[in-house]
Design an enzyme around this catalytic site. Structure first.
Site, PDB file in Angstrom:
ATOM      1  N   ASN A   1      62.930  28.600  29.400  1.00 50.41           N
ATOM      2  CA  ASN A   1      64.354  28.363  29.132  1.00 50.41           C
ATOM      3  C   ASN A   1      65.137  29.572  29.629  1.00 50.41           C
ATOM      4  OD1 ASN A   1      66.884  27.899  28.104  1.00 50.41           O
ATOM      5  ND2 ASN A   1      66.301  28.031  25.950  1.00 50.41           N
ATOM      6  N   TRP A   2      65.790  29.393  30.763  1.00 46.06           N
ATOM      7  CA  TRP A   2      66.499  30.534  31.380  1.00 46.06           C
ATOM      8  C   TRP A   2      67.780  30.889  30.624  1.00 46.06           C
ATOM      9  CZ3 TRP A   2      66.496  29.369  37.410  1.00 46.06           C
ATOM     10  CH2 TRP A   2      65.172  29.360  37.864  1.00 46.06           C
ATOM     11  N   LYS A   3      68.227  30.013  29.726  1.00 46.57           N
ATOM     12  CA  LYS A   3      69.506  30.230  29.028  1.00 46.57           C
ATOM     13  C   LYS A   3      70.604  30.483  30.079  1.00 46.57           C
ATOM     14  CE  LYS A   3      66.848  31.630  25.043  1.00 46.57           C
ATOM     15  NZ  LYS A   3      66.721  32.408  23.827  1.00 46.57           N
TER      16      LYS A   3
ATOM     17  N   HIS B   1      68.494  23.429  20.463  1.00 46.21           N
ATOM     18  CA  HIS B   1      68.148  24.857  20.468  1.00 46.21           C
ATOM     19  C   HIS B   1      68.988  25.578  19.408  1.00 46.21           C
ATOM     20  CE1 HIS B   1      67.570  28.982  21.664  1.00 46.21           C
ATOM     21  NE2 HIS B   1      66.510  28.569  22.334  1.00 46.21           N
TER      22      HIS B   1
ATOM     23  N   GLU C   1      70.434  28.334  19.371  1.00 51.63           N
ATOM     24  CA  GLU C   1      71.676  28.958  19.858  1.00 51.63           C
ATOM     25  C   GLU C   1      72.798  27.939  19.934  1.00 51.63           C
ATOM     26  OE1 GLU C   1      69.943  30.748  23.344  1.00 51.63           O
ATOM     27  OE2 GLU C   1      68.850  32.138  22.038  1.00 51.63           O
TER      28      GLU C   1
ATOM     29  N   GLU D   1      60.698  27.016  16.914  1.00 52.23           N
ATOM     30  CA  GLU D   1      61.246  28.328  17.265  1.00 52.23           C
ATOM     31  C   GLU D   1      61.903  28.939  16.037  1.00 52.23           C
ATOM     32  OE1 GLU D   1      62.074  28.566  21.777  1.00 52.23           O
ATOM     33  OE2 GLU D   1      63.867  27.756  20.854  1.00 52.23           O
TER      34      GLU D   1
ATOM     35  N   GLY E   1      64.448  36.216  20.748  1.00 53.32           N
ATOM     36  CA  GLY E   1      65.122  37.341  21.404  1.00 53.32           C
ATOM     37  C   GLY E   1      65.105  38.626  20.591  1.00 53.32           C
TER      38      GLY E   1
ATOM     39  N   SER F   1      60.084  35.144  21.174  1.00 53.34           N
ATOM     40  CA  SER F   1      59.439  36.377  21.634  1.00 53.34           C
ATOM     41  C   SER F   1      57.981  36.167  22.035  1.00 53.34           C
ATOM     42  CB  SER F   1      59.565  37.481  20.578  1.00 53.34           C
ATOM     43  OG  SER F   1      60.929  37.745  20.301  1.00 53.34           O
TER      44      SER F   1
ATOM     45  N   GLY G   1      61.788  32.281  26.495  1.00 55.59           N
ATOM     46  CA  GLY G   1      63.115  32.724  26.914  1.00 55.59           C
ATOM     47  C   GLY G   1      63.003  33.914  27.849  1.00 55.59           C
ATOM     48  N   GLY G   2      63.180  35.114  27.310  1.00 60.37           N
ATOM     49  CA  GLY G   2      63.228  36.337  28.117  1.00 60.37           C
ATOM     50  C   GLY G   2      62.072  36.477  29.103  1.00 60.37           C
TER      51      GLY G   2
HETATM   52  P1  13P Z   1      62.789  34.508  23.634  1.00 60.70           P
HETATM   53  O1  13P Z   1      61.466  34.174  24.273  1.00 60.70           O
HETATM   54  O2  13P Z   1      63.665  35.345  24.514  1.00 60.70           O
HETATM   55  O3  13P Z   1      62.614  35.041  22.243  1.00 60.70           O
HETATM   56  O4  13P Z   1      63.580  33.109  23.485  1.00 60.70           O
HETATM   57  C1  13P Z   1      62.917  32.025  22.963  1.00 60.70           C
HETATM   58  C2  13P Z   1      63.766  30.837  23.136  1.00 60.70           C
HETATM   59  O5  13P Z   1      64.834  30.733  22.554  1.00 60.70           O
HETATM   60  C3  13P Z   1      63.315  29.783  24.067  1.00 60.70           C
HETATM   61  O6  13P Z   1      64.084  28.650  23.948  1.00 60.70           O
END
Ligand code: 13P
Length: 251
Positions: free
Chosen positions: A9-11, A96, A98, A168, A174, A214, A235-236
């Site tokens: 997930n590149w956000k 998600h 967020e 999640e 994050g 993470s 994510g990251g």
């Molecule tokens: P991180 O891997 O950056 O913690 O993000 C996870 C995430 O929200 C994937 O959708």
């Protein structure tokens, strides 16, 4: 058999050229005959280009990060499931944390998004997870149960079997604080048990449940070795090819 999946997930990251470069690096370093499905979830604006790049690889697919709950209309700036499917994308992330938080998305709205995604032949990657207050108060299982019940359990068995779940925990996203494999396995086993109660053993055993929060090259192997963890939503660590490739190779 449920699928092993690593989804990135590149956000809100990557220009088109940098995104294409990242996908090129991942494509050229992975084996097309691998049984791990790699899903790339770029921002909407890059979907068609990335879908074109992976079109010939059956071990790759593309996901949107959200969709609107209505198919078309006067909704400036929004993107519908029908449009997403027309790019060649096969999946859409729904719910998600967020978006639950920043766009104030309710379970009721998310249930509508799940429906419209399925009607348009997109498989939802449905995100659930408790926040830190719920975890500290030891009501995390209740929180997660409410999210799947209100977001997904209205579906027929046939429709539910097209859904992927991503657990999640909000406190792990994050933050560098990963759930331990014991914590993640515990919740994911609870989720599978709830699915079993609602839809039966076959559907629950075939449902891919991913862990996100993470997840990185260092902890992926231990997480993915758990019986109810079928891969990750990353994510990251999905933004750099060496990290993402190491996670893919963690099975
Ligand atoms: P991180 O891997 O950056 O913690 O993000 C996870 C995430 O929200 C994937 O959708």
């Amino acid at each position: 058999m449920r699928r092993k999946i690593v989804a990135g997930n590149w956000k809100m990251n990557k220009t088109l050229s940098k995104g294409k470069q990242l996908v090129e690096e991942i494509l050229s370093s992975t084996d097309a005959s691998s049984d791990v499905l790699k899903i790339i979830a770029p921002p909407f604006i890059h979907l068609a280009a990335i879908a074109d790049m992976v079109r010939l690889r059956t071990d790759f697919a593309v996901a949107a990060q959200d969709c609107h709950h209505i198919n078309a209309g006067a909704y400036t700036g929004e993107v519908s499931a029908e449009m997403i499917a027309s790019t060649g994308a096969e999946f859409v992330i729904i719910g998600h944390s967020e978006r639950r938080l920043n766009a104030v998305e309710s379970n009721e709205l998310l249930a509508q998004k799940v429906n419209i995604a399925l009607v348009n032949n997109l498989s939802p990657i449905f995100c659930i997870g408790e926040n830190s207050e719920e975890r500290n108060a030891n009501i995390h299982l209740e929180a997660v149960r409410k999210q799947i019940k209100e977001g997904l359990f209205h579906l027929s068995a046939a429709d539910f079997s097209r859904v992927i779940i991503a657990y999640e925990p909000v406190w792990a996203i994050g933050t560098g604080l990963t759930a331990t494999s014991h914590q993640a396995q515990g919740v994911q086993n609870f989720i599978r048990t709830e699915i079993n109660k609602k839809y039966g053993k076959e559907i629950s055993e075939n449902c891919s449940i991913l862990y996100g929060g993470s997840c990185n090259a260092q902890n992926a192997q231990e997480l993915f070795s758990c019986i109810d963890i079928d891969g990750g939503l990353i994510g990251g660590a999905s933004l750099k090819s060496p990290d993402f490739l190491a996670i893919i190779n963690s099975f």
